[in-house]
Scaffold this motif. Structure first.
Motif, PDB file in Angstrom:
ATOM      1  N   GLY A  69     -15.041  -0.280  -1.391  1.00  0.00           N
ATOM      2  CA  GLY A  69     -13.923  -0.873  -2.122  1.00  0.00           C
ATOM      3  C   GLY A  69     -14.291  -1.207  -3.561  1.00  0.00           C
ATOM      4  N   ASP A 174      -6.720  -7.218  -2.835  1.00  0.00           N
ATOM      5  CA  ASP A 174      -7.990  -6.802  -2.221  1.00  0.00           C
ATOM      6  C   ASP A 174      -8.066  -7.471  -0.839  1.00  0.00           C
ATOM      7  OD1 ASP A 174     -10.524  -5.891  -1.771  1.00  0.00           O
ATOM      8  OD2 ASP A 174     -11.504  -7.081  -3.339  1.00  0.00           O
ATOM      9  N   THR A 202      -5.963  -2.580  -1.510  1.00  0.00           N
ATOM     10  CA  THR A 202      -7.263  -1.987  -1.204  1.00  0.00           C
ATOM     11  C   THR A 202      -7.940  -2.713  -0.040  1.00  0.00           C
ATOM     12  OG1 THR A 202      -9.519  -1.583  -1.997  1.00  0.00           O
ATOM     13  CG2 THR A 202      -8.301  -3.328  -3.101  1.00  0.00           C
ATOM     14  N   PHE A 218      -7.803   2.872  -1.340  1.00  0.00           N
ATOM     15  CA  PHE A 218      -6.758   2.339  -2.204  1.00  0.00           C
ATOM     16  C   PHE A 218      -5.435   2.969  -1.822  1.00  0.00           C
ATOM     17  CE2 PHE A 218      -8.304  -0.213  -5.850  1.00  0.00           C
ATOM     18  CZ  PHE A 218      -9.574  -0.406  -5.369  1.00  0.00           C
TER      19      PHE A 218
END
Ligand SMILES: Cc1ncc(COP(=O)(O)O)c(C=O)c1O
Length: 362
Positions: A69, A174, A202, A218
């Motif tokens: 990530g 995230d 993500t 993503f």
């Protein structure tokens, strides 16, 4: 004396399903042969891209598998800062590595306050109204945040999406910890609430399979996926396909969910051991978050107690943790009485021992 690490935001070796992954790796390498050892699409291994796309209700072309990530964060930040130069909004505290990446990119970082319910939407709204220049993007970790373990409430999620839409603000959500929830009800993601026009989502397989596979992903707005993938191609040509194909095989053989259940149960036992030991040994002047998932909790030592000084003395006693100030932009002088404690790496009995050792140093 072996070191008890509350510093490592990593899964313990026993949380990694190594034997199943080894079989999956061997099976796909034999079956697919040269395909997984060759160059290929910059966006990653097709079947895994398709699986991720299905999970998030988008076309596979909007999914880019990245080498972890964090590598994707580098691409996203560079792309957004090039397209929409401006300040980058983050919650404070936040994951330290993106802070370093943004500083290296020369971005102006604006830290927005958060509390037990996560990022303060009023502070976001005020910041967006403060200046006529539009920020580049907002970076947020709404669920079991690194470092605080806090989760953005559903009301605040709705408000955040409404504010982002009103200001046409791109948001990077995230979410590597969302699936490792061991208590309570899951919240809808910002991506789900907003629909994926402004919010890029993500996550990664680091916490749900193994971090050494270095596979993150993503889910991008339709008009941004191509430029993002191009950055991947011009950085590493194509990602390594064997790890990605190994994960696809792990999923196809039905290992993903049962492994997740096992990991959740292990993490819950570790979180419980940490909360229990904190309650038993820490003074009333200190406080801590009570995460329902993820890897971390946030410890406030109380006024006058320096986390840096405690970290140095704790290390001498064989206990490590990360000082709170590392998770704020440099020069903010915040977080000096706070600490991030990871409960992911040590077994429950070692967690209890480590917390008691820490408490004896207070
Ligand atoms: C919030 C957050 N984002 C991203 C990452 C990066 O993970 P990876 O690059 O292993 O996918 C981490 C790792 O700990 C994290 O805590």
């Amino acid at each position: 004396m072996t070191v008890i690490s509350f510093a490592r935001g990593a899964p313990a070796p026993e949380l990694i399903p190594a034997a199943d992954l080894a079989e999956c790796a061997y099976a796909v390498a034999r079956r697919e042969g040269a395909k997984v050892f060759a160059y290929g699409p910059g966006g990653g291994y097709g079947p895994l891209r398709e699986w991720v796309a299905e999970q998030h209700g988008v076309e596979p072309g909007r999914v880019v598998l990245t080498v972890g990530g964090l590598q994707g964060f580098v691409f996203y930040a560079a792309e957004l800062l090039a397209r929409r130069p401006g300040r980058v909004l983050v919650e404070a505290p936040t994951y330290d590595r993106p802070l370093k990446i943004l500083a290296r990119e020369g971005a102006e970082i604006v830290a927005l306050p958060m509390d037990e319910e996560g990022l303060d939407p009023d502070a976001l709204d005020a910041e967006l109204g403060r200046s006529s220049s539009a920020p580049s993007f907002l970076y947020t970790i709404p669920t079991f945040q690194n470092p605080s373990g806090r989760t953005l409430s559903i009301e605040r999620r709705r408000r955040l999406v409404e504010i982002a839409e009103r200001h046409a603000l791109p948001v990077l959500e995230d979410d590597p910890y969302g699936l490792v929830r061991f208590e309570g009800e899951p919240c809808p993601t910002l991506h789900e609430l907003e629909g994926g026009g402004l919010v890029t989502y993500t996550s990664s397989f680091s916490k749900t399979a193994a971090p050494g596979l270095r596979t993150g992903y993503f889910v991008l707005p339709a008009d941004e996926a191509g430029a993002f993938e191009e950055r991947a191609v011009s950085t590493y040509i194509s990602p390594p396909f064997l790890p990605q194909a190994t994960i696809a095989e792990f999923i196809a053989r039905g290992h993903f969910e049962p492994n997740l259940e096992r990991v959740r149960a292990e993490l819950k036992a570790r979180r419980d051991a940490m909360l229990d030991a904190l309650t038993r040994h820490f003074p009333a002047s200190s406080s801590w978050s009570r995460p329902e998932g993820g890897y971390f909790l946030w410890l406030e030592l109380g006024e006058g107690a320096g986390a840096a000084e405690l970290a140095a003395r704790a290390e001498a006693q064989g206990v490590t943790f990360v000082r709170g100030e590392d998770f704020f932009p440099q020069s903010s002088a915040s977080g000096v009485t706070s600490a991030r404690l990871a409960f992911s790496y040590e077994r429950p009995e070692r967690i209890a021992e480590g917390i008691e050792r820490l408490a004896n140093l207070l």
